[in-house]
Design an enzyme around this catalytic site. Sequence first.
Site, PDB file in Angstrom:
ATOM      1  N   SER A   1     -14.970  -8.778   1.743  1.00  0.00           N
ATOM      2  CA  SER A   1     -15.113  -9.852   0.762  1.00  0.00           C
ATOM      3  C   SER A   1     -15.204 -11.243   1.374  1.00  0.00           C
ATOM      4  O   SER A   1     -16.058 -12.038   0.989  1.00  0.00           O
ATOM      5  CB  SER A   1     -13.949  -9.790  -0.234  1.00  0.00           C
ATOM      6  OG  SER A   1     -12.710  -9.889   0.441  1.00  0.00           O
TER       7      SER A   1
ATOM      8  N   TYR B   1     -21.041  -5.996  -0.319  1.00  0.00           N
ATOM      9  CA  TYR B   1     -21.304  -6.615  -1.625  1.00  0.00           C
ATOM     10  C   TYR B   1     -22.727  -7.155  -1.684  1.00  0.00           C
ATOM     11  O   TYR B   1     -23.202  -7.533  -2.749  1.00  0.00           O
ATOM     12  CB  TYR B   1     -20.277  -7.730  -1.869  1.00  0.00           C
ATOM     13  CG  TYR B   1     -18.856  -7.212  -1.756  1.00  0.00           C
ATOM     14  CD1 TYR B   1     -18.290  -6.473  -2.791  1.00  0.00           C
ATOM     15  CD2 TYR B   1     -18.106  -7.398  -0.589  1.00  0.00           C
ATOM     16  CE1 TYR B   1     -17.004  -5.947  -2.673  1.00  0.00           C
ATOM     17  CE2 TYR B   1     -16.827  -6.877  -0.465  1.00  0.00           C
ATOM     18  CZ  TYR B   1     -16.290  -6.148  -1.506  1.00  0.00           C
ATOM     19  OH  TYR B   1     -15.033  -5.611  -1.376  1.00  0.00           O
TER      20      TYR B   1
ATOM     21  N   ARG C   1       0.714  -7.365   5.313  1.00  0.00           N
ATOM     22  CA  ARG C   1       0.419  -5.964   5.628  1.00  0.00           C
ATOM     23  C   ARG C   1       0.445  -5.673   7.132  1.00  0.00           C
ATOM     24  O   ARG C   1      -0.093  -4.685   7.590  1.00  0.00           O
ATOM     25  CB  ARG C   1      -0.970  -5.588   5.087  1.00  0.00           C
ATOM     26  CG  ARG C   1      -1.157  -5.800   3.603  1.00  0.00           C
ATOM     27  CD  ARG C   1      -2.179  -4.809   3.061  1.00  0.00           C
ATOM     28  NE  ARG C   1      -2.828  -5.237   1.847  1.00  0.00           N
ATOM     29  CZ  ARG C   1      -2.257  -5.319   0.648  1.00  0.00           C
ATOM     30  NH1 ARG C   1      -0.973  -5.019   0.508  1.00  0.00           N
ATOM     31  NH2 ARG C   1      -2.953  -5.693  -0.406  1.00  0.00           N
TER      32      ARG C   1
ATOM     33  N   LYS D   1     -13.061  -1.965   9.846  1.00  0.00           N
ATOM     34  CA  LYS D   1     -12.965  -2.981   8.809  1.00  0.00           C
ATOM     35  C   LYS D   1     -12.075  -4.123   9.257  1.00  0.00           C
ATOM     36  O   LYS D   1     -10.987  -3.842   9.750  1.00  0.00           O
ATOM     37  CB  LYS D   1     -12.397  -2.317   7.560  1.00  0.00           C
ATOM     38  CG  LYS D   1     -12.160  -3.254   6.417  1.00  0.00           C
ATOM     39  CD  LYS D   1     -11.627  -2.494   5.256  1.00  0.00           C
ATOM     40  CE  LYS D   1     -11.250  -3.517   4.196  1.00  0.00           C
ATOM     41  NZ  LYS D   1     -10.343  -2.970   3.242  1.00  0.00           N
TER      42      LYS D   1
ATOM     43  N   LYS E   1      -8.517  -0.357  10.602  1.00  0.00           N
ATOM     44  CA  LYS E   1      -8.482  -1.418   9.601  1.00  0.00           C
ATOM     45  C   LYS E   1      -7.488  -2.479  10.054  1.00  0.00           C
ATOM     46  O   LYS E   1      -6.317  -2.186  10.281  1.00  0.00           O
ATOM     47  CB  LYS E   1      -8.069  -0.842   8.251  1.00  0.00           C
ATOM     48  CG  LYS E   1      -7.905  -1.905   7.181  1.00  0.00           C
ATOM     49  CD  LYS E   1      -7.657  -1.292   5.831  1.00  0.00           C
ATOM     50  CE  LYS E   1      -7.438  -2.369   4.788  1.00  0.00           C
ATOM     51  NZ  LYS E   1      -7.176  -1.787   3.465  1.00  0.00           N
TER      52      LYS E   1
ATOM     53  N   CYS F   1       0.809  -1.225   0.000  1.00  0.00           N
ATOM     54  CA  CYS F   1       0.000   0.000   0.000  1.00  0.00           C
ATOM     55  C   CYS F   1       0.842   1.274   0.000  1.00  0.00           C
ATOM     56  O   CYS F   1       0.354   2.346   0.358  1.00  0.00           O
ATOM     57  CB  CYS F   1      -0.951  -0.011   1.193  1.00  0.00           C
ATOM     58  SG  CYS F   1      -2.038  -1.449   1.196  1.00  0.00           S
TER      59      CYS F   1
ATOM     60  N   ARG G   1      -8.568  -9.515  -2.740  1.00  0.00           N
ATOM     61  CA  ARG G   1      -7.249  -9.408  -3.369  1.00  0.00           C
ATOM     62  C   ARG G   1      -7.231 -10.101  -4.718  1.00  0.00           C
ATOM     63  O   ARG G   1      -6.506  -9.695  -5.614  1.00  0.00           O
ATOM     64  CB  ARG G   1      -6.165  -9.906  -2.417  1.00  0.00           C
ATOM     65  CG  ARG G   1      -6.065  -8.959  -1.224  1.00  0.00           C
ATOM     66  CD  ARG G   1      -4.942  -9.266  -0.282  1.00  0.00           C
ATOM     67  NE  ARG G   1      -5.032  -8.369   0.881  1.00  0.00           N
ATOM     68  CZ  ARG G   1      -4.390  -8.548   2.015  1.00  0.00           C
ATOM     69  NH1 ARG G   1      -3.575  -9.588   2.141  1.00  0.00           N
ATOM     70  NH2 ARG G   1      -4.537  -7.691   3.008  1.00  0.00           N
TER      71      ARG G   1
ATOM     72  N   GLU H   1      -6.552   5.048  16.961  1.00  0.00           N
ATOM     73  CA  GLU H   1      -6.506   5.282  15.509  1.00  0.00           C
ATOM     74  C   GLU H   1      -7.646   6.203  15.066  1.00  0.00           C
ATOM     75  O   GLU H   1      -7.454   7.113  14.263  1.00  0.00           O
ATOM     76  CB  GLU H   1      -6.608   3.945  14.747  1.00  0.00           C
ATOM     77  CG  GLU H   1      -5.327   3.141  14.698  1.00  0.00           C
ATOM     78  CD  GLU H   1      -4.329   3.702  13.687  1.00  0.00           C
ATOM     79  OE1 GLU H   1      -4.595   4.749  13.074  1.00  0.00           O
ATOM     80  OE2 GLU H   1      -3.262   3.077  13.524  1.00  0.00           O
TER      81      GLU H   1
HETATM   82  C1  PBG Z   1      -6.884  -1.802   0.141  1.00  0.00           C
HETATM   83  C2  PBG Z   1      -8.194  -2.381   0.419  1.00  0.00           C
HETATM   84  C3  PBG Z   1      -8.461  -3.713   0.756  1.00  0.00           C
HETATM   85  C4  PBG Z   1      -9.846  -3.812   0.907  1.00  0.00           C
HETATM   86  C5  PBG Z   1     -10.382  -2.559   0.668  1.00  0.00           C
HETATM   87  N1  PBG Z   1      -9.355  -1.691   0.386  1.00  0.00           N
HETATM   88  C6  PBG Z   1      -7.596  -4.884   0.856  1.00  0.00           C
HETATM   89  C7  PBG Z   1      -6.398  -4.940   1.677  1.00  0.00           C
HETATM   90  O1  PBG Z   1      -6.162  -4.114   2.564  1.00  0.00           O
HETATM   91  O2  PBG Z   1      -5.641  -5.868   1.415  1.00  0.00           O
HETATM   92  C8  PBG Z   1     -10.559  -5.061   1.285  1.00  0.00           C
HETATM   93  C9  PBG Z   1     -12.001  -5.125   0.987  1.00  0.00           C
HETATM   94  C10 PBG Z   1     -12.592  -6.473   1.050  1.00  0.00           C
HETATM   95  O3  PBG Z   1     -11.967  -7.487   1.434  1.00  0.00           O
HETATM   96  O4  PBG Z   1     -13.781  -6.559   0.691  1.00  0.00           O
HETATM   97  N2  PBG Z   1      -6.918  -0.913  -0.908  1.00  0.00           N
END
Ligand code: PBG
Length: 323
Positions: free
Chosen positions: A273, A312, A216, A247, A194, A129, A204, A232
């Site tokens: 996801s 989703y 990450r 998240k 996050k 990132c 991904r 945060e």
């Molecule tokens: C990073 C980002 C991620 C997601 C949203 N923005 C993936 C990550 O941090 O690896 C994940 C969203 C999801 O899993 O639905 N740009």
Amino acid sequence: MFPIHRPRRLRKSETIRRMVRETSLSPDNFIYPLFVTFGKGVRKEISSMPGCYQESVDKIVRHAKEVCLLGIPSVILFGIPEHKDETGSGAYDEHGVVQKAIRAIKDKIPELLVITDVCMCEYTSHGHCGIIKDGDVLNDLTLELLAKEAVSHARAGADMVAPSDMMDGRVGAIRLALDDDGFEEIPIMSYAAKYASAFYGPFREAAESTPQFGDRRSYQMDPANRREALKEVALDIEEGADIVMVKPALSYLDIISDVKDSFDVPVGAYNVSGEYSLVKAAGKLGWVDEKRIMMEILVSIKRAGADLILTYFAKEAAKILNK
Ligand code: PBG
């Protein structure tokens, strides 16, 4: 004390249950994620996320129209660029996939609120990132690129930007850059808490953003930490975040609840996801009632304290809610 108190009295019929229901869902609460790719006429289903697609700009506009007609007020855009490089230059390219998609959507459906995910991982060849030096993601250099990316989204017409990278100081850097460019009215929804989560697996694949080395965990939060989330979030609000997000959502309902109790800004939650794919897979096998599980998950995220839910499931849930 029983038999005076009989809580079942208020559960007797759907009518009374409706009257005393504490939490209600509405399509107004949803933000629908869309994946934009290059080319024309492309609509490729993501194998681990049935019902979700990588789409070229022409197809995205049609899809966005469908979302809008269901009463969902907003979409969040993720980009899959044609070329990736070390510095993720596709992220701040005026003619990048997301920039094109924003213009096209705002041109055809001005009332749909377009949010953009601001991050480098979909655009870098290494999948991290930010900028890499000696195997490490450089925080402060990355801020400049994130700010450039956010400004380029705003110039293309984005209504809101959502930084998801978890670099320190990114909200402040983006706020400053937006203001400098005349975008003081564009809000920031920060992915404030996050976590480094395995629940991002299917995303991904969708965004082609798996890190090529390492993981990450040096920038996203440790799933074991609760109080750190409040720190945060506080920092992001201080730096100018208008909306803060937690998240993933489901394994982090305690965090959503803490954030809601502690701060007076709208709270978002990302039903990610992996949370979606698990339900889809079990539903396909006939192991669970997919639609009921979906609604139960969404209502639990709202009940925990989320005002906005990125999901989703938004279209399917809206169809049920609109009935
Ligand atoms: C990073 C980002 C991620 C997601 C949203 N923005 C993936 C990550 O941090 O690896 C994940 C969203 C999801 O899993 O639905 N740009």
